[in-house]
Design a protein around this motif. Structure first.
Motif, PDB file in Angstrom:
ATOM      1  N   TYR A   9       1.773  13.932  -0.645  1.00 45.23           N
ATOM      2  CA  TYR A   9       0.492  13.471  -0.111  1.00 45.23           C
ATOM      3  C   TYR A   9       0.516  12.643   0.673  1.00 45.23           C
ATOM      4  N   ASN A  11      -2.327  13.116  -8.727  1.00 41.95           N
ATOM      5  CA  ASN A  11      -3.700  12.373  -9.011  1.00 41.95           C
ATOM      6  C   ASN A  11      -3.075  11.317  -7.793  1.00 41.95           C
ATOM      7  N   TRP A  12      -3.567  11.242  -6.120  1.00 42.41           N
ATOM      8  CA  TRP A  12      -3.214  10.797  -5.296  1.00 42.41           C
ATOM      9  C   TRP A  12      -4.075   8.929  -5.935  1.00 42.41           C
ATOM     10  N   SER A  13      -5.274   9.260  -6.387  1.00 44.31           N
ATOM     11  CA  SER A  13      -5.730   7.827  -7.276  1.00 44.31           C
ATOM     12  C   SER A  13      -4.974   7.052  -7.848  1.00 44.31           C
ATOM     13  N   GLN A  14      -4.114   7.712  -8.796  1.00 38.23           N
ATOM     14  CA  GLN A  14      -3.370   7.318  -9.932  1.00 38.23           C
ATOM     15  C   GLN A  14      -1.787   6.574  -9.429  1.00 38.23           C
ATOM     16  N   GLU A  67       0.546  -1.050  -0.249  1.00 34.51           N
ATOM     17  CA  GLU A  67      -0.230   0.096   0.168  1.00 34.51           C
ATOM     18  C   GLU A  67       1.094   1.307   0.107  1.00 34.51           C
ATOM     19  N   SER A  89      -1.337   6.231  -6.007  1.00 31.52           N
ATOM     20  CA  SER A  89      -1.381   5.539  -4.402  1.00 31.52           C
ATOM     21  C   SER A  89      -0.622   3.663  -5.542  1.00 31.52           C
ATOM     22  N   SER A  90      -1.279   4.079  -6.751  1.00 33.39           N
ATOM     23  CA  SER A  90      -1.224   2.300  -7.178  1.00 33.39           C
ATOM     24  C   SER A  90       0.679   1.894  -7.675  1.00 33.39           C
TER      25      SER A  90
END
Length: 135
Positions: A63, A112-115, A50, A117-118
């Protein structure tokens, strides 16, 4: 080739602190460190890797995952080409292998955390450093 090497892991009691470092090096480093999205990930035994925190090495924007906000601070030293993760108020659930990751991305994309964080977007990874927090 750009290489990432983490250090600074160890064993501490709950409430303690550690500072992780990730040194970036390599013959093709060029402007890599000054224009990249860099991240710290962690993986506990039996769990998925994660994202913990990200930063853009050019803008300095940072972030965080909700679970570490306030307690952890990501930073970088561009002349030293080193990424840091200061971890305070450590909890047993912070235990895991911590990895440094990097990818060339503009600052607006790194936001862009959604990006970011992957783990799939990163093309450079360190070998990891172990953090163990006892209660």
């Amino acid at each position: 080739q750009v290489m990432l090497v983490e250090s600074g892991g160890g064993s501490v009691q709950a409430g303690g602190s550690l500072r992780l470092s990730c040194e970036v090096s390599g013959p093709t480093i060029g402007n890599f460190f000054s224009d990249s999205c860099m991240a710290w990930f962690r993986q506990a035994p039996g769990k998925e890797r994660e994202a913990v925190a990200t930063t853009h090495t050019g803008s300095g924007d940072t972030y965080y995952a909700d679970s570490v906000k306030v307690r952890f601070t990501i930073s970088r030293d561009n002349p030293k080409k080193t990424l840091y993760l200061q971890m305070n108020g450590l909890k047993p659930e912070d235990t895991g292998m911590y990895y440094c990751a990097a990818v060339r991305l503009p600052s607006w994309s790194c936001a862009n955390w959604s990006q970011t964080s992957s783990q799939t977007i990163y093309n450079r990874w360190g070998q990891g450093t172990q953090v163990t927090v006892s209660s």
